[in-house]
Design a protein around this motif. Sequence first.
Motif: not given
Length: 123
Positions: A60-83
């Motif tokens: 999910l991180k590799q595909e741009g759906f989550v980011s990994i935060d040291r304190r919060r863990g996996a957080v939904v963070s959608i990248e905006a690379d539409k192309r």
Amino acid sequence: MLIQIDFNSDEAIYIQLRNQIILGIATSRIQEGEALPSVRQLAENIGINMHTVNKAYAVLKQEGFVSIDRRRGAVVSIEADKRQALQEMKDELMVVLAKGCCKNISRQEVHELIDQIFQEYQV
């Protein structure tokens, strides 16, 4: 967060988990900025190995759906690379539509199915 895993499926559990999270995001059951359960917590809740959850989160991180935060863990963070997202969707759809063509599924049936699915994602 409700995750449904089919332990009898031929599809890998980490892929099922990934897909369930993506569907949750698309249907607004999981919101942008929301922290996903910890690897340990989700593994215990579903009854799967922690490494399986970790692998799903990594994909999910590799595909741009989550980011990994040291304190919060996996957080939904959608990248905006539409192309890039459109190209990935095209690549996946080519195979799915080819399967449909082999089974004599018409263009009309595909359009109706897409419209039906898209209605589920409208917020």
